[in-house]
Design a protein around this motif. Structure first.
Motif, PDB file in Angstrom:
ATOM      1  N   LEU A 104     -43.996  37.535  58.092  1.00 23.45           N
ATOM      2  CA  LEU A 104     -42.728  36.865  58.400  1.00 23.45           C
ATOM      3  C   LEU A 104     -41.556  37.524  57.687  1.00 23.45           C
ATOM      4  CD1 LEU A 104     -43.494  33.040  58.211  1.00 23.45           C
ATOM      5  CD2 LEU A 104     -42.945  34.417  60.226  1.00 23.45           C
ATOM      6  N   TRP A 105     -41.863  38.043  56.504  1.00 22.22           N
ATOM      7  CA  TRP A 105     -40.843  38.645  55.649  1.00 22.22           C
ATOM      8  C   TRP A 105     -41.033  40.141  55.561  1.00 22.22           C
ATOM      9  CZ3 TRP A 105     -36.488  38.521  53.130  1.00 22.22           C
ATOM     10  CH2 TRP A 105     -35.876  37.285  52.877  1.00 22.22           C
ATOM     11  N   ARG A 164     -41.140  43.848  64.117  1.00 21.39           N
ATOM     12  CA  ARG A 164     -40.783  42.746  65.016  1.00 21.39           C
ATOM     13  C   ARG A 164     -41.953  42.423  65.944  1.00 21.39           C
ATOM     14  NH1 ARG A 164     -38.925  38.343  65.578  1.00 21.39           N
ATOM     15  NH2 ARG A 164     -37.566  37.879  67.311  1.00 21.39           N
ATOM     16  N   GLY A 218     -44.269  40.137  64.463  1.00 20.96           N
ATOM     17  CA  GLY A 218     -43.795  38.772  64.262  1.00 20.96           C
ATOM     18  C   GLY A 218     -42.842  38.591  63.095  1.00 20.96           C
ATOM     19  N   LEU A 257     -39.614  38.046  60.973  1.00 20.34           N
ATOM     20  CA  LEU A 257     -38.403  37.286  61.316  1.00 20.34           C
ATOM     21  C   LEU A 257     -37.277  37.528  60.318  1.00 20.34           C
ATOM     22  CD1 LEU A 257     -39.525  33.666  62.207  1.00 20.34           C
ATOM     23  CD2 LEU A 257     -38.120  35.187  63.576  1.00 20.34           C
ATOM     24  N   GLN A 258     -37.639  37.404  59.057  1.00 13.46           N
ATOM     25  CA  GLN A 258     -36.644  37.588  57.999  1.00 13.46           C
ATOM     26  C   GLN A 258     -36.700  39.033  57.536  1.00 13.46           C
ATOM     27  OE1 GLN A 258     -34.336  35.779  56.376  1.00 13.46           O
ATOM     28  NE2 GLN A 258     -34.666  33.793  57.381  1.00 13.46           N
ATOM     29  N   GLY A 298     -33.663  41.095  66.929  1.00 12.64           N
ATOM     30  CA  GLY A 298     -33.838  39.656  66.721  1.00 12.64           C
ATOM     31  C   GLY A 298     -34.197  39.238  65.306  1.00 12.64           C
ATOM     32  N   TYR A 299     -34.003  40.109  64.334  1.00  8.74           N
ATOM     33  CA  TYR A 299     -34.240  39.712  62.938  1.00  8.74           C
ATOM     34  C   TYR A 299     -33.085  38.859  62.416  1.00  8.74           C
ATOM     35  CZ  TYR A 299     -37.835  43.351  62.212  1.00  8.74           C
ATOM     36  OH  TYR A 299     -38.959  44.138  62.256  1.00  8.74           O
ATOM     37  N   TYR A 300     -33.390  38.023  61.418  1.00  9.93           N
ATOM     38  CA  TYR A 300     -32.347  37.411  60.603  1.00  9.93           C
ATOM     39  C   TYR A 300     -32.135  38.376  59.438  1.00  9.93           C
ATOM     40  CZ  TYR A 300     -29.604  33.901  58.144  1.00  9.93           C
ATOM     41  OH  TYR A 300     -28.588  33.231  57.512  1.00  9.93           O
ATOM     42  N   ASN A 312     -30.677  39.980  56.056  1.00  2.04           N
ATOM     43  CA  ASN A 312     -30.156  39.676  54.724  1.00  2.04           C
ATOM     44  C   ASN A 312     -29.865  40.985  53.990  1.00  2.04           C
ATOM     45  OD1 ASN A 312     -31.070  36.587  54.443  1.00  2.04           O
ATOM     46  ND2 ASN A 312     -32.790  37.707  55.299  1.00  2.04           N
ATOM     47  N   ILE A 322     -29.296  42.606  50.382  1.00  2.00           N
ATOM     48  CA  ILE A 322     -29.528  42.289  48.973  1.00  2.00           C
ATOM     49  C   ILE A 322     -28.874  43.396  48.152  1.00  2.00           C
ATOM     50  CG2 ILE A 322     -31.326  41.922  47.227  1.00  2.00           C
ATOM     51  CD1 ILE A 322     -33.125  41.142  49.795  1.00  2.00           C
ATOM     52  N   LYS A 356     -26.303  38.761  58.850  1.00  2.00           N
ATOM     53  CA  LYS A 356     -26.212  37.307  58.792  1.00  2.00           C
ATOM     54  C   LYS A 356     -25.865  36.778  57.406  1.00  2.00           C
ATOM     55  CE  LYS A 356     -27.456  36.393  63.073  1.00  2.00           C
ATOM     56  NZ  LYS A 356     -27.187  37.755  63.558  1.00  2.00           N
ATOM     57  N   GLN A 357     -26.301  37.449  56.368  1.00  2.00           N
ATOM     58  CA  GLN A 357     -26.225  36.851  55.036  1.00  2.00           C
ATOM     59  C   GLN A 357     -26.147  37.929  53.970  1.00  2.00           C
ATOM     60  OE1 GLN A 357     -27.476  35.586  51.318  1.00  2.00           O
ATOM     61  NE2 GLN A 357     -29.260  36.265  52.454  1.00  2.00           N
ATOM     62  N   GLN A 394     -26.840  38.544  49.847  1.00  2.00           N
ATOM     63  CA  GLN A 394     -27.257  38.118  48.508  1.00  2.00           C
ATOM     64  C   GLN A 394     -26.649  39.082  47.510  1.00  2.00           C
ATOM     65  OE1 GLN A 394     -30.848  38.746  45.651  1.00  2.00           O
ATOM     66  NE2 GLN A 394     -31.597  37.382  47.256  1.00  2.00           N
ATOM     67  N   PRO A 445     -22.629  33.311  54.992  1.00  2.00           N
ATOM     68  CA  PRO A 445     -23.309  32.512  53.978  1.00  2.00           C
ATOM     69  C   PRO A 445     -23.720  33.451  52.846  1.00  2.00           C
ATOM     70  CG  PRO A 445     -24.495  32.404  56.096  1.00  2.00           C
ATOM     71  CD  PRO A 445     -23.421  33.448  56.226  1.00  2.00           C
TER      72      PRO A 445
END
Lengths: 102, 362
Positions: B3-4, B46, B49, B51-52, B77-79, B81, B83, B103-104, B106, B142
């Protein structure tokens, strides 16, 4: 996956007539590999079960909790779903996934 | 399912943090993956599966193709981040990243004042970090403000919470250092005392009650002070996949410190094979590899025996129980480190060994 111990929500929980919108921080979408709706947010994922996905899929910022319950009842031919939908919305609100309008 | 997915785009970084989780011999790995190789990793991830997605490093802003990779990841289609230390980030690149679909963000911050921050990272970048934090919020991202916590800054917990409130971040993460690589070299100077930790935790609890929903505060405990190990990475090869700058695929960012495990490389095999079949990822999957006390422990499905890297560092065998566990026969090694921290008190005296290229003969 992060499992934050979240503080209680600031606002009162939704009622049947409350209009619901998604918290823009969360992305809601169908994920083919998971065969599930998911919520994506900074560094986190929530995999939703079928009913939760169906309810959040009906949130459009205009419908009330009662509207959403009626829509799903009509779609799935179920009896009155309002108490189920309200219960889920209370959880979703406490989690911060949705916001109440009006 | 991974997932990560974390892409360590480069080990290069302008900062010299003495707790860096990159390998101590990071300079040895110079053949970074190319843009096209990273894109292939994104596509294959991807399909598995993922996602992040985290773009990390080193400092990922040092890669001039970051915007292109973010764009490809978003299209898949990833979210996404980012860093980052914030160094190399400016309003123009931030806008380009936003346009590419990021999207984000950190952002790391090490102190609530410029002087301590400069001492800890080896560069005077505090004012830039604050300015870029405001720009990140102004551009509507965010944001997670990540504070690596050590003896040096743990007493600033309250002040850092106030600063994060002022910046308007959604998430504040107090990441107590985990002691591997550079942090391990400096452990005796960095490890906070039990009293410091208790004060910091109390400040976080009070702030959570006061702030409610306005800001979420994560508090990652230093596992040395716990009697049970962390459920590290949710288990080996369970949900997390890191790709190091040279293409080495790892079950966590630290795993390459474990000797004797053959970690696969994306240049040699597809991600599908790497994740599902490669010996490196199978090595500590499930619980068949466990020894006592883990093998017969009724908490093994909860914490997976803790951290393999920590077991290796302390005992020389990654299949042993994480030594922070009170059931581990090696727990006394952790207690000795804590006793040393208690004895030293909260003074910060000895010089820190800052992250730097290793020179001949070291």
């Amino acid at each position: 996956m992060f499992a934050p111990d979240l503080p209680p929500a600031d606002l009162p929980p939704p009622g049947l007539r409350t209009v619901i919108e998604m918290n823009p921080m969360y992305l809601f979408r169908w994920e083919e590999p998971q065969q599930a709706f998911v919520l994506l947010y900074p560094e986190g994922v929530v995999k939703l079960n079928g009913p939760a996905g169906a309810i959040l899929g009906a949130v459009d910022g205009e419908r009330s909790v009662a509207d959403i319950a009626a829509l799903l009842s009509a779609r799935y031919g179920d009896a009155d779903l309002s108490s189920d939908v309200l219960e889920f919305m209370e959880t979703a609100h406490a989690q911060g996934w949705i916001r109440t309008k009006s | 399912m991974p997932l990560w997915l974390v892409l360590e785009l480069t080990y290069k970084c302008p900062l010299k943090c003495p707790w860096c989780n990159n390998p101590v011999d990071f300079d040895k790995y110079r053949n970074e993956l190319t843009t096209e190789e990273w894109k292939a990793v994104l596509r294959e991830g991807r399909r598995l599966g993922a996602l992040q997605l985290g773009f990390s490093g080193g400092e990922p802003m040092l890669r001039p193709d970051l915007e292109e990779l973010v764009g490809e990841a978003d299209r898949l289609g990833y979210y996404t981040n980012l860093i980052t230390s914030g160094v190399g980030l400016n309003p123009q690149r931030l806008a380009a990243l936003k346009a590419a679909g990021l999207k984000q963000v950190q952002l790391s911050l090490q102190a609530c004042d410029s002087e301590l921050n400069a001492k800890l990272v080896g560069l005077d970048v505090w004012a830039h970090k604050i300015a870029i934090a405001r720009e990140i919020k102004a551009q509507g991202f965010p944001m997670v403000l990540n504070v690596p916590v050590s003896r040096f800054n743990i007493d600033q917990t309250e002040a850092l919470i106030e600063l994060a409130e002022d910046l308007g971040v959604e998430y504040l993460e107090f990441a107590n250092l985990q002691y591997y690589n550079w942090a391990m070299l400096n452990r005796s100077e960095l490890l906070p005392t039990r009293e410091q930790l208790a004060r910091s935790e109390a400040a976080v609890r009070a702030a959570r009650a006061r702030l409610g929903r306005k800001m979420t505060i994560y508090f990652v405990i230093p596992d040395y002070y716990d009697g049970r190990p962390k459920a590290c990475m949710n288990g080996w090869g369970a949900i997390h996949l890191t790709i190091a700058p040279d293409g080495t695929a790892l079950p966590c960012q630290e795993a390459r410190l474990i000797e004797g495990v053959d970690f696969p490389n994306v240049r040699d095999g597809g991600l599908d094979w790497i994740w599902k079949e490669s010996p490196g990822f199978q090595k500590f999957r499930g619980d068949g590899w466990m020894k006592d006390p883990c093998r017969s422990c009724d908490e093994r499905a909860k914490d997976f025996g803790g951290c393999r890297c920590q077991a290796f560092l302390f005992t020389g065998d990654a299949a042993n129980a994480d030594p922070v566990c009170s059931k581990s026969p090696h727990r006394h090694l952790i207690d000795a480190a804590l006793a040393q921290a208690a004895e030293r008190g909260d003074a910060c005296r000895a010089p820190l060994q800052m992250r730097a290229r290793q020179t001949e003969g070291m």
